[in-house]
Enzyme design. Structure first.
Site, PDB file in Angstrom:
ATOM      1  CG  HIS A   1      -5.369  -2.478  -1.241  1.00  0.00           C
ATOM      2  ND1 HIS A   1      -4.366  -3.016  -0.459  1.00  0.00           N
ATOM      3  CD2 HIS A   1      -5.189  -1.124  -1.194  1.00  0.00           C
ATOM      4  CE1 HIS A   1      -3.636  -2.021   0.044  1.00  0.00           C
ATOM      5  NE2 HIS A   1      -4.112  -0.869  -0.392  1.00  0.00           N
TER       6      HIS A   1
ATOM      7  CB  CYS B   1      -0.869  -0.009   1.255  1.00  0.00           C
ATOM      8  SG  CYS B   1      -1.943   1.420   1.404  1.00  0.00           S
ATOM      9  CG  LEU B   2       1.012   3.876  -3.379  1.00  0.00           C
ATOM     10  CD1 LEU B   2       0.375   4.845  -4.367  1.00  0.00           C
ATOM     11  CD2 LEU B   2       2.478   3.652  -3.724  1.00  0.00           C
TER      12      LEU B   2
HETATM   13 NI    NI Z   1      -3.609   1.085  -0.075  1.00  0.00          NI
END
Ligand code: NI
Length: 159
Positions: free
Chosen positions: A131, A89-90
């Site tokens: 997500h 995830c960023l």
């Molecule tokens: Ni994410």
């Protein structure tokens, strides 16, 4: 267009539920363009509005790097199968973890013109849809991770 600051794990904006988009405005269009630019700049395959600090139900996804999906007020309507794999995830740079997701997902959403669209995908696209939509309800993959989070090891560039 501008690259926006990506909020990181621990920022409470990531744990909040986002609001439905009622109408497309110039400001929301600008947000979407900025989200695309921010996602590509960070080499991500998806980004949700709360990750740039905006509590609106908007995600962008591009698993091929060629053609982004822009999903407004998205909702999963069908899932099947199961896949287990590494997810990142960023908002958690340099980390990944093993997460089980459906292998097939169908979702409905609105596009930038507020017209209904349908999106379906398997494998990485199905994983990305799940997500990113989780982000809109304040959920991160860390809640679903099996085992420990791992450090991502980047290959040394060859030249
Ligand atoms: Ni994410």
């Amino acid at each position: 267009m501008a690259i926006r600051n990506i909020r990181e794990f621990g920022d409470e904006v990531l744990n909040k539920k986002c609001k439905e988009v009622k109408e497309m405005t110039p400001r929301t269009k600008e947000l979407i363009e900025d989200m695309l630019e921010t996602m590509y700049d960070a080499n991500g395959v998806g980004l949700a509005a709360p990750q740039v600090g905006v509590l609106k139900r908007i995600v962008v996804i591009d698993v091929t790097g060629e053609d982004p999906y822009i999903l407004i007020n998205p909702r999963i309507v069908e899932t099947s199968g199961e896949q287990t794999g590494q997810e990142g995830c960023l908002s958690l740079p340099g980390k990944s973890g093993q997460v089980t997701r459906p292998n097939y997902v169908k979702a409905v959403a609105l596009d930038v013109n507020m017209k209904p669209i349908e999106i379906e995908g398997t494998e990485l696209l199905a994983r990305a849809i799940c997500h990113e939509l989780d982000h809109l309800d304040g959920h991160l993959y860390t809640e679903k991770v099996e085992g420990e989070l791992q450090e991502v090891v980047y290959d040394e560039p060859e030249d």
